[in-house]
Write an enzyme that holds these catalytic residues in place. Structure first.
Site, mmCIF file in Angstrom:
data_model
loop_
_atom_site.group_PDB
_atom_site.id
_atom_site.type_symbol
_atom_site.label_atom_id
_atom_site.label_comp_id
_atom_site.label_asym_id
_atom_site.label_seq_id
_atom_site.Cartn_x
_atom_site.Cartn_y
_atom_site.Cartn_z
ATOM 1 N N THR A 109 0.472 6.868 2.563
ATOM 2 C CA THR A 109 0.498 5.562 3.222
ATOM 3 C C THR A 109 1.801 5.314 3.973
ATOM 4 O O THR A 109 2.871 5.821 3.557
ATOM 5 C CB THR A 109 0.314 4.455 2.160
ATOM 6 O OG1 THR A 109 0.625 3.192 2.757
ATOM 7 C CG2 THR A 109 1.234 4.638 0.970
ATOM 8 N N TYR B 236 3.506 0.319 -5.043
ATOM 9 C CA TYR B 236 2.410 1.029 -4.387
ATOM 10 C C TYR B 236 2.955 2.179 -3.552
ATOM 11 O O TYR B 236 2.547 3.343 -3.707
ATOM 12 C CB TYR B 236 1.594 0.062 -3.520
ATOM 13 C CG TYR B 236 0.612 0.760 -2.630
ATOM 14 C CD1 TYR B 236 -0.442 1.486 -3.164
ATOM 15 C CD2 TYR B 236 0.756 0.726 -1.243
ATOM 16 C CE1 TYR B 236 -1.335 2.153 -2.346
ATOM 17 C CE2 TYR B 236 -0.135 1.383 -0.413
ATOM 18 C CZ TYR B 236 -1.173 2.097 -0.961
ATOM 19 O OH TYR B 236 -2.056 2.769 -0.157
#
Ligand code: UDP
Length: 335
Positions: free
Chosen positions: A122, A146
């Site tokens: 990501t 995350y």
């Protein structure tokens, strides 16, 4: 089918991006095989003719059975947790699902001689980049668990590929949006927080309004800028990655996946208004914690290495497909 050399294990194949990868694999003549624990995924998101195993990627006996029975030659690892604010509240969950479980899954792949893995990374691994567009070699300083949980898996993959007969492609996704143009899948999570999903829900009257989280960013109109990429173009990038890994077993890749240009929140909402020929009820709100001003991919590496040619690099098309899916989804939910 199990004799075919091109069976690909797709973890999280009942989820948003995973289900689009399954469609792309099928459309390209591969045999996708799905493992999903259905915590956030939907069984109906997997086509009936695709083998489906309900289970967890850390279940070594199950992975061994699937690899053998289905003749798996490579894997795409989508399973994981993806909600940034939740990762701040519950980092243990993210280090479990995205880091620890990935480590175990990779170990099972190695033990069962599966030599190729595509990993969902990501843009959140960059944190707040100093350079825009952000290139793959920019410093990675995640600002939430995350991003860190995914970055740690990137590090593991690098070390594991150096030590074993195993190669990987980590794709760093920017803002994934839209839905299958044929209406076969789309973003289906209830209570989604992503801008285009929330905006199309508002456009269809499922929400009273759409909040604009901050108009004082250092951007063209003050609202946050992101690089929105159509989920089907992202799925195609996975196919190209798969071919590259199988053709070049000595090489691994870490590549941004975005179009290389950004749209502001206001531009996105304007696109929704254009597509629906109506006006969203916009409410200006304060900034959301941890939002960078802009996040846009430098995508030259994936273009050059994989000759990736996006088909849906158009904000109005992304919104049109998201809206089309939202209508289909409401029929499914009513059924
Ligand atoms: N955003 C917004 N209203 C919303 C959801 C998002 O203004 O209801 C903004 C958010 O602040 C960011 C951009 O839209 O600038 C994209 O946010 P999203 O949550 O879709 O993805 P992120 O970039 O946070 O992964």
């Amino acid at each position: 089918m199990a004799q075919d050399k091109r069976s690909i294990l797709v973890t999280g194949g009942a989820g948003y991006i995973g289900s689009h990868a399954v469609l792309a694999l099928k459309d390209a003549g591969y045999n996708p095989v799905v493992i999903d624990n259905l915590v956030t995924g939907f069984r109906w998101a997997v086509p009936d003719d695709v083998p489906f195993y309900e289970g967890n990627v850390v279940d070594g006996a199950l992975i061994a059975q699937i690899v053998k029975h289905e003749n798996i030659v490579a894997a795409m690892h989508f399973a994981g947790s993806v909600v940034v604010p939740e990762s701040v509240e519950n980092p243990l969950k993210y280090y479990q699902n995205n880091t620890a479980n990935s480590r175990e899954f990779i170990e099972h792949l190695i033990h069962n001689n599966v030599r190729h893995l595509i990993f969902s990374s990501t843009a959140a691994t960059y944190g707040i980049p100093e350079q825009m567009p952000v290139a793959e070699d920019c410093p990675q300083i995640p600002i939430n668990p995350y991003g860190m949980s995914k970055l740690m898996t990137e590090y593991m993959l690098r070390d594991i590929s150096a030590a074993h007969d195993f190669n990987f492609c980590a794709l760093r996704y920017f803002n994934v949006a839209g839905a299958d143009p044929q209406g076969r899948s789309g973003q289906s999570t209830a209570g989604a927080t992503h801008l285009i999903k929330v905006a199309v829900e508002a456009a269809l009257g499922r929400r009273d309004s759409i909040g604009i989280f901050g108009t004082d960013f250092d951007t063209k109109d003050g609202s946050g800028v992101r690089d929105y990429i159509h989920v089907s173009d992202l799925a195609q990038a996975h196919l190209l990655a798969l071919q590259a890994l199988m053709n070049n077993p000595q090489n691994s890749y870490t590549l941004n996946c975005g179009y290389g240009h950004g749209f502001s929140v206001i531009e996105v909402l304007d696109a929704v208004d254009r597509v629906t020929n109506a006006k969203l009820n916009r409410v200006i709100q304060g900034r959301r914690a941890g939002d960078p001003d802009a996040l846009v991919a430098d995508n030259r590496a994936i273009m050059a290495q994989f000759n990736w040619t996006p088909q849906y690099n158009d904000l109005d098309i992304i919104v049109t497909h998201a809206l089309q899916w939202e209508r289909i989804l409401s029929q499914k939910n009513m059924a």
